[in-house]
Design a protein around this motif. Sequence first.
Motif, PDB file in Angstrom:
ATOM      1  N   ASN A  65       0.804  -1.220   0.000  1.00 44.90           N
ATOM      2  CA  ASN A  65       0.000   0.000   0.000  1.00 44.90           C
ATOM      3  C   ASN A  65       0.839   1.274   0.000  1.00 44.90           C
ATOM      4  OD1 ASN A  65      -2.477  -1.404   0.056  1.00 44.90           O
ATOM      5  ND2 ASN A  65      -2.321  -1.680   2.275  1.00 44.90           N
ATOM      6  N   GLY A  95      -0.928  -7.772   8.689  1.00 49.12           N
ATOM      7  CA  GLY A  95      -0.092  -6.666   8.254  1.00 49.12           C
ATOM      8  C   GLY A  95       1.226  -7.167   7.687  1.00 49.12           C
ATOM      9  N   GLY A 131      -1.197  -2.278   6.694  1.00 54.55           N
ATOM     10  CA  GLY A 131      -0.467  -1.022   6.757  1.00 54.55           C
ATOM     11  C   GLY A 131      -0.822  -0.143   5.576  1.00 54.55           C
ATOM     12  N   SER A 132      -1.056   1.130   5.848  1.00 57.37           N
ATOM     13  CA  SER A 132      -1.446   2.078   4.798  1.00 57.37           C
ATOM     14  C   SER A 132      -0.342   3.050   4.444  1.00 57.37           C
ATOM     15  CB  SER A 132      -2.684   2.874   5.242  1.00 57.37           C
ATOM     16  OG  SER A 132      -3.775   2.025   5.516  1.00 57.37           O
ATOM     17  N   GLY A 153      -1.681   2.225   9.951  1.00 54.16           N
ATOM     18  CA  GLY A 153      -2.664   1.420   9.226  1.00 54.16           C
ATOM     19  C   GLY A 153      -3.936   1.258  10.006  1.00 54.16           C
TER      20      GLY A 153
END
Length: 267
Positions: A70, A96, A121-122, A136
């Motif tokens: 991501n 994650g 996780g972002s 995230g």
Amino acid sequence: SYGWDFDGDGDTDQTTPVPTVNHVYNSQGFFNASVRVTNSALESKDASREIRSIGYWDISLGNPESNCVNDLVTVPDGTIYFCGQIDAPGEDFFDGLVGAVSPFGELLWARRYAALTMTFGSRIRIDSDGNLIVGGTQDNPAADGGRDILLQKWSSDGDLLWSRCCDINGASDQLTDLELAEGNIYICGSSRNGSDTELMTAAFDSNGTDIWMRLQDHVGHDDRLDDLVVTTGVLFTVTGVAALGTTSNGADGFTALLNYDLDGNLS
């Protein structure tokens, strides 16, 4: 004349009458290229620099149809750090994922963060000590489908230093952006209050302890902040936190822009 040594083995690979040359490296790696300049009096001088030869590569972890990266960041030596999600073994949710890849496509390490619930996780950033800050989302089973903000710090070697879940509004929270400034962590996103979502901005210290959290609600609207910019005393720039997003009641949409100082005061 100009004598070129492209691979650093001490032998002259090409000589040219001009100070420019083209060369194609057929393999990936670091090469100590040098040039020897010789004038008409047969006086010479050497110069060198490191050349990084990088080709095209791809890397896959697990199921490429569902697992994904991501966000990623790079450091000066070319190492790529990433965060995202990976299938949880035998489950219908994701764990994650955090990892590192060399500039030549070699997987240096990868870590699965298994919380026994949907986790991903972002955003990933590098702090001043070279550690990784990952932001995230993680499902909160106690919130009936709600999600919490997930913040983590990892070493550059893949050791988890700390991990924290933040239940901001007791319902469902979403992190959309993360930035670092003056040793602190700043995030933005949205937080559901039961009937609609509110604009969410928050600050944490380097250990993940919350400093301040701010919610702005346009009643009856679903609000979300998407982008975060932190400025810290740059000349001609206001010091503070600016977040941009949208607010919508289903029929009409509006742009939302918030400006806070670093103490969380709305300006």
